[in-house]
Design an enzyme around this catalytic site. Structure first.
Site, PDB file in Angstrom:
ATOM      1  N   ASP A 173      -3.675  -4.474  -3.010  1.00 49.59           N
ATOM      2  CA  ASP A 173      -2.491  -3.707  -2.614  1.00 49.59           C
ATOM      3  C   ASP A 173      -2.971  -2.380  -2.021  1.00 49.59           C
ATOM      4  O   ASP A 173      -3.863  -1.719  -2.560  1.00 49.59           O
ATOM      5  CB  ASP A 173      -1.605  -3.460  -3.840  1.00 49.59           C
ATOM      6  CG  ASP A 173      -0.227  -2.947  -3.465  1.00 49.59           C
ATOM      7  OD1 ASP A 173       0.755  -3.619  -3.775  1.00 49.59           O
ATOM      8  OD2 ASP A 173      -0.136  -1.848  -2.861  1.00 49.59           O
ATOM      9  N   ILE A 174      -2.352  -1.987  -0.900  1.00 44.15           N
ATOM     10  CA  ILE A 174      -2.775  -0.773  -0.183  1.00 44.15           C
ATOM     11  C   ILE A 174      -2.497   0.501  -0.992  1.00 44.15           C
ATOM     12  O   ILE A 174      -3.152   1.531  -0.783  1.00 44.15           O
ATOM     13  CB  ILE A 174      -2.065  -0.714   1.196  1.00 44.15           C
ATOM     14  CG1 ILE A 174      -2.832   0.133   2.190  1.00 44.15           C
ATOM     15  CG2 ILE A 174      -0.636  -0.233   1.075  1.00 44.15           C
ATOM     16  CD1 ILE A 174      -2.331  -0.004   3.633  1.00 44.15           C
TER      17      ILE A 174
ATOM     18  N   GLN B  66      12.082  -5.413  -4.246  1.00 41.01           N
ATOM     19  CA  GLN B  66      11.245  -6.149  -3.286  1.00 41.01           C
ATOM     20  C   GLN B  66      11.326  -5.478  -1.920  1.00 41.01           C
ATOM     21  O   GLN B  66      12.397  -5.463  -1.302  1.00 41.01           O
ATOM     22  CB  GLN B  66      11.678  -7.618  -3.172  1.00 41.01           C
ATOM     23  CG  GLN B  66      10.750  -8.414  -2.263  1.00 41.01           C
ATOM     24  CD  GLN B  66      11.148  -9.887  -2.099  1.00 41.01           C
ATOM     25  OE1 GLN B  66      12.253 -10.285  -2.473  1.00 41.01           O
ATOM     26  NE2 GLN B  66      10.248 -10.667  -1.546  1.00 41.01           N
TER      27      GLN B  66
ATOM     28  N   HIS C  38       5.396 -12.437  -3.112  1.00 36.08           N
ATOM     29  CA  HIS C  38       4.071 -11.975  -3.534  1.00 36.08           C
ATOM     30  C   HIS C  38       4.080 -11.689  -5.020  1.00 36.08           C
ATOM     31  O   HIS C  38       5.057 -11.191  -5.562  1.00 36.08           O
ATOM     32  CB  HIS C  38       3.642 -10.725  -2.759  1.00 36.08           C
ATOM     33  CG  HIS C  38       4.664  -9.628  -2.747  1.00 36.08           C
ATOM     34  ND1 HIS C  38       5.771  -9.654  -1.925  1.00 36.08           N
ATOM     35  CD2 HIS C  38       4.760  -8.482  -3.456  1.00 36.08           C
ATOM     36  CE1 HIS C  38       6.496  -8.566  -2.116  1.00 36.08           C
ATOM     37  NE2 HIS C  38       5.917  -7.835  -3.056  1.00 36.08           N
ATOM     38  N   PHE C  39       2.971 -12.014  -5.648  1.00 42.39           N
ATOM     39  CA  PHE C  39       2.778 -11.709  -7.063  1.00 42.39           C
ATOM     40  C   PHE C  39       1.836 -10.520  -7.163  1.00 42.39           C
ATOM     41  O   PHE C  39       0.715 -10.563  -6.651  1.00 42.39           O
ATOM     42  CB  PHE C  39       2.179 -12.909  -7.799  1.00 42.39           C
ATOM     43  CG  PHE C  39       3.158 -14.031  -7.987  1.00 42.39           C
ATOM     44  CD1 PHE C  39       3.421 -14.912  -6.948  1.00 42.39           C
ATOM     45  CD2 PHE C  39       3.836 -14.182  -9.182  1.00 42.39           C
ATOM     46  CE1 PHE C  39       4.340 -15.939  -7.105  1.00 42.39           C
ATOM     47  CE2 PHE C  39       4.755 -15.206  -9.347  1.00 42.39           C
ATOM     48  CZ  PHE C  39       5.008 -16.085  -8.309  1.00 42.39           C
ATOM     49  N   HIS C  40       2.318  -9.457  -7.799  1.00 40.56           N
ATOM     50  CA  HIS C  40       1.438  -8.327  -8.097  1.00 40.56           C
ATOM     51  C   HIS C  40       0.660  -8.672  -9.367  1.00 40.56           C
ATOM     52  O   HIS C  40       1.253  -9.132 -10.351  1.00 40.56           O
ATOM     53  CB  HIS C  40       2.252  -7.078  -8.444  1.00 40.56           C
ATOM     54  CG  HIS C  40       3.083  -6.521  -7.341  1.00 40.56           C
ATOM     55  ND1 HIS C  40       2.723  -5.394  -6.640  1.00 40.56           N
ATOM     56  CD2 HIS C  40       4.283  -6.900  -6.839  1.00 40.56           C
ATOM     57  CE1 HIS C  40       3.676  -5.105  -5.752  1.00 40.56           C
ATOM     58  NE2 HIS C  40       4.629  -6.000  -5.850  1.00 40.56           N
TER      59      HIS C  40
HETATM   60  P1  5GP Z   1       7.158  -5.003  -3.359  1.00 42.94           P
HETATM   61  O1  5GP Z   1       7.701  -3.622  -3.537  1.00 42.94           O
HETATM   62  O2  5GP Z   1       7.783  -5.716  -2.186  1.00 42.94           O
HETATM   63  O3  5GP Z   1       7.161  -5.828  -4.621  1.00 42.94           O
HETATM   64  O4  5GP Z   1       5.630  -4.806  -3.057  1.00 42.94           O
HETATM   65  C1  5GP Z   1       5.096  -4.640  -1.793  1.00 42.94           C
HETATM   66  C2  5GP Z   1       3.684  -4.131  -1.986  1.00 42.94           C
HETATM   67  O5  5GP Z   1       3.007  -4.283  -0.766  1.00 42.94           O
HETATM   68  C3  5GP Z   1       3.616  -2.645  -2.361  1.00 42.94           C
HETATM   69  O6  5GP Z   1       2.957  -2.497  -3.609  1.00 42.94           O
HETATM   70  C4  5GP Z   1       2.819  -2.024  -1.228  1.00 42.94           C
HETATM   71  O7  5GP Z   1       1.904  -1.043  -1.642  1.00 42.94           O
HETATM   72  C5  5GP Z   1       2.116  -3.221  -0.618  1.00 42.94           C
HETATM   73  N1  5GP Z   1       1.884  -3.104   0.820  1.00 42.94           N
HETATM   74  C6  5GP Z   1       2.799  -2.719   1.761  1.00 42.94           C
HETATM   75  N2  5GP Z   1       2.234  -2.748   2.981  1.00 42.94           N
HETATM   76  C7  5GP Z   1       0.960  -3.164   2.818  1.00 42.94           C
HETATM   77  C8  5GP Z   1      -0.132  -3.395   3.725  1.00 42.94           C
HETATM   78  O8  5GP Z   1      -0.028  -3.223   4.950  1.00 42.94           O
HETATM   79  N3  5GP Z   1      -1.298  -3.819   3.188  1.00 42.94           N
HETATM   80  C9  5GP Z   1      -1.450  -4.036   1.834  1.00 42.94           C
HETATM   81  N4  5GP Z   1      -2.647  -4.444   1.415  1.00 42.94           N
HETATM   82  N5  5GP Z   1      -0.451  -3.823   0.965  1.00 42.94           N
HETATM   83  C10 5GP Z   1       0.742  -3.399   1.446  1.00 42.94           C
END
Ligand code: 5GP
Ligand code: ZN
Length: 134
Positions: free
Chosen positions: A30-31, A93, A99-101
Protein backbone atom coordinates in the site's frame (compact mmCIF):
# COMPACT_ATOMS: atom_id res chain seq x y z
CA UNK A 1 -8.12 0.61 -20.11
CA UNK A 2 -10.58 1.71 -17.45
CA UNK A 3 -9.79 4.52 -15.07
CA UNK A 4 -9.11 2.08 -12.23
CA UNK A 5 -5.80 2.68 -10.38
CA UNK A 6 -5.41 -0.98 -9.50
CA UNK A 7 -6.07 -2.13 -13.09
CA UNK A 8 -3.29 0.26 -14.12
CA UNK A 9 -0.98 -1.31 -11.53
CA UNK A 10 -1.84 -4.79 -12.87
CA UNK A 11 -1.10 -3.60 -16.43
CA UNK A 12 2.22 -2.04 -15.34
CA UNK A 13 1.08 1.46 -16.36
CA UNK A 14 1.48 2.59 -12.73
CA UNK A 15 4.45 1.35 -10.67
CA UNK A 16 4.08 -0.72 -7.50
CA UNK A 17 6.22 -2.67 -5.06
CA UNK A 18 5.06 -6.22 -5.81
CA UNK A 19 5.45 -8.90 -3.16
CA UNK A 20 3.60 -11.72 -4.96
CA UNK A 21 2.16 -12.35 -8.40
CA UNK A 22 0.55 -15.27 -10.21
CA UNK A 23 -1.84 -15.65 -13.14
CA UNK A 24 -4.88 -14.37 -11.23
CA UNK A 25 -3.62 -12.50 -8.17
CA UNK A 26 -1.31 -9.60 -7.37
CA UNK A 27 -0.06 -8.45 -3.95
CA UNK A 28 1.78 -5.15 -3.52
CA UNK A 29 2.67 -2.58 -0.86
CA UNK A 30 0.00 0.00 0.00
CA UNK A 31 1.37 3.43 -0.99
CA UNK A 32 0.30 4.91 2.38
CA UNK A 33 0.88 2.12 4.89
CA UNK A 34 -0.67 1.96 8.35
CA UNK A 35 2.59 0.19 9.26
CA UNK A 36 5.53 -0.82 7.07
CA UNK A 37 4.62 -4.01 5.22
CA UNK A 38 0.92 -3.09 4.78
CA UNK A 39 0.03 -5.15 1.70
CA UNK A 40 -2.94 -5.06 -0.69
CA UNK A 41 -4.02 -8.30 -2.36
CA UNK A 42 -6.19 -8.03 -5.48
CA UNK A 43 -7.57 -10.17 -8.31
CA UNK A 44 -5.92 -9.14 -11.59
CA UNK A 45 -9.34 -8.93 -13.23
CA UNK A 46 -11.49 -5.98 -12.21
CA UNK A 47 -14.37 -6.70 -9.82
CA UNK A 48 -15.74 -3.87 -7.72
CA UNK A 49 -16.41 -5.64 -4.46
CA UNK A 50 -17.31 -8.84 -2.60
CA UNK A 51 -20.68 -9.06 -4.33
CA UNK A 52 -19.17 -8.98 -7.82
CA UNK A 53 -16.16 -11.26 -7.47
CA UNK A 54 -16.85 -14.90 -8.48
CA UNK A 55 -16.25 -17.42 -5.69
CA UNK A 56 -13.47 -19.30 -7.51
CA UNK A 57 -11.41 -16.14 -7.96
CA UNK A 58 -12.15 -15.05 -4.40
CA UNK A 59 -10.69 -18.33 -3.16
CA UNK A 60 -7.52 -17.74 -5.18
CA UNK A 61 -7.19 -14.25 -3.70
CA UNK A 62 -7.77 -15.51 -0.15
CA UNK A 63 -5.12 -18.19 -0.61
CA UNK A 64 -2.61 -15.40 -1.22
CA UNK A 65 -3.98 -13.31 1.68
CA UNK A 66 -3.27 -16.26 3.97
CA UNK A 67 0.29 -16.65 2.63
CA UNK A 68 1.14 -12.95 2.98
CA UNK A 69 -0.13 -12.75 6.56
CA UNK A 70 2.32 -15.44 7.58
CA UNK A 71 5.15 -13.86 5.59
CA UNK A 72 4.66 -10.56 7.47
CA UNK A 73 5.19 -12.44 10.71
CA UNK A 74 8.15 -14.43 9.42
CA UNK A 75 9.86 -11.70 7.41
CA UNK A 76 9.11 -8.54 9.35
CA UNK A 77 8.72 -10.05 12.82
CA UNK A 78 5.21 -8.72 13.39
CA UNK A 79 3.22 -10.60 16.01
CA UNK A 80 -0.19 -10.06 14.37
CA UNK A 81 -2.14 -8.44 11.55
CA UNK A 82 -5.64 -7.37 10.50
CA UNK A 83 -7.30 -8.38 7.23
CA UNK A 84 -9.65 -5.63 6.04
CA UNK A 85 -11.85 -5.60 2.95
CA UNK A 86 -14.23 -2.64 2.57
CA UNK A 87 -17.37 -2.67 0.41
CA UNK A 88 -18.75 0.57 -1.01
CA UNK A 89 -17.87 4.19 -0.20
CA UNK A 90 -19.95 4.27 2.99
CA UNK A 91 -17.65 1.57 4.37
CA UNK A 92 -14.56 3.54 3.38
CA UNK A 93 -13.85 1.83 0.05
CA UNK A 94 -11.97 4.41 -2.02
CA UNK A 95 -10.70 2.21 -4.83
CA UNK A 96 -13.54 0.31 -6.53
CA UNK A 97 -11.43 -2.75 -7.38
CA UNK A 98 -11.81 -5.33 -4.63
CA UNK A 99 -8.74 -5.48 -2.40
CA UNK A 100 -7.79 -7.08 0.87
CA UNK A 101 -5.63 -5.00 3.18
CA UNK A 102 -3.21 -7.00 5.29
CA UNK A 103 -2.23 -4.58 8.03
CA UNK A 104 0.63 -5.62 10.30
CA UNK A 105 0.10 -4.54 13.90
CA UNK A 106 2.58 -3.23 16.43
CA UNK A 107 0.19 -3.39 19.38
CA UNK A 108 -3.54 -3.65 20.03
CA UNK A 109 -3.88 -0.02 21.16
CA UNK A 110 -2.94 1.49 17.77
CA UNK A 111 -6.60 1.57 16.69
CA UNK A 112 -9.82 -0.35 17.29
CA UNK A 113 -13.46 -0.57 16.17
CA UNK A 114 -16.08 1.50 18.00
CA UNK A 115 -18.61 -0.68 19.84
CA UNK A 116 -22.37 -0.23 20.34
CA UNK A 117 -24.91 -2.35 22.21
CA UNK A 118 -28.43 -3.79 21.65
CA UNK A 119 -31.48 -2.77 23.64
CA UNK A 120 -33.98 -5.45 24.73
CA UNK A 121 -35.39 -7.21 21.62
CA UNK A 122 -33.22 -5.41 19.08
CA UNK A 123 -30.75 -8.25 18.54
CA UNK A 124 -33.54 -10.70 17.61
CA UNK A 125 -35.05 -8.18 15.15
CA UNK A 126 -31.67 -7.75 13.53
CA UNK A 127 -31.16 -11.52 13.31
CA UNK A 128 -34.51 -11.95 11.51
CA UNK A 129 -33.70 -9.23 8.98
CA UNK A 130 -30.37 -10.82 8.16
CA UNK A 131 -31.59 -14.44 8.12
CA UNK A 132 -34.50 -13.59 5.84
CA UNK A 133 -32.13 -12.17 3.25
CA UNK A 134 -29.51 -14.92 3.06
P1 5GP B 1 -9.63 1.54 0.46
O1 5GP B 1 -9.76 2.82 1.21
O2 5GP B 1 -10.32 1.59 -0.89
O3 5GP B 1 -10.00 0.31 1.26
O4 5GP B 1 -8.09 1.36 0.21
C1 5GP B 1 -7.41 1.85 -0.88
C2 5GP B 1 -5.94 1.78 -0.54
O5 5GP B 1 -5.22 1.94 -1.74
C3 5GP B 1 -5.48 2.89 0.42
O6 5GP B 1 -4.93 2.30 1.59
C4 5GP B 1 -4.42 3.64 -0.38
O7 5GP B 1 -3.31 4.03 0.38
C5 5GP B 1 -4.04 2.64 -1.46
N1 5GP B 1 -3.65 3.26 -2.72
C6 5GP B 1 -4.31 4.25 -3.38
N2 5GP B 1 -3.66 4.55 -4.52
C7 5GP B 1 -2.59 3.73 -4.59
C8 5GP B 1 -1.53 3.57 -5.55
O8 5GP B 1 -1.45 4.25 -6.58
N3 5GP B 1 -0.59 2.63 -5.28
C9 5GP B 1 -0.65 1.85 -4.14
N4 5GP B 1 0.33 0.96 -3.97
N5 5GP B 1 -1.62 1.98 -3.23
C10 5GP B 1 -2.58 2.91 -3.45
ZN1 ZN C 1 -9.67 -2.33 -11.56
Amino acid sequence: MSNCIFCKIVAGILPSYKVYEDEDVLAFLDIAPVNHGHVLVIPKKHFANMEEIPEDILMKVLRVVKKIGLSLKRGLKYKGYNIVESNDPVAGQEVAHIHFHIIPRLNKNEFSWPHKSYKEGEAQEVVEKIKNNI
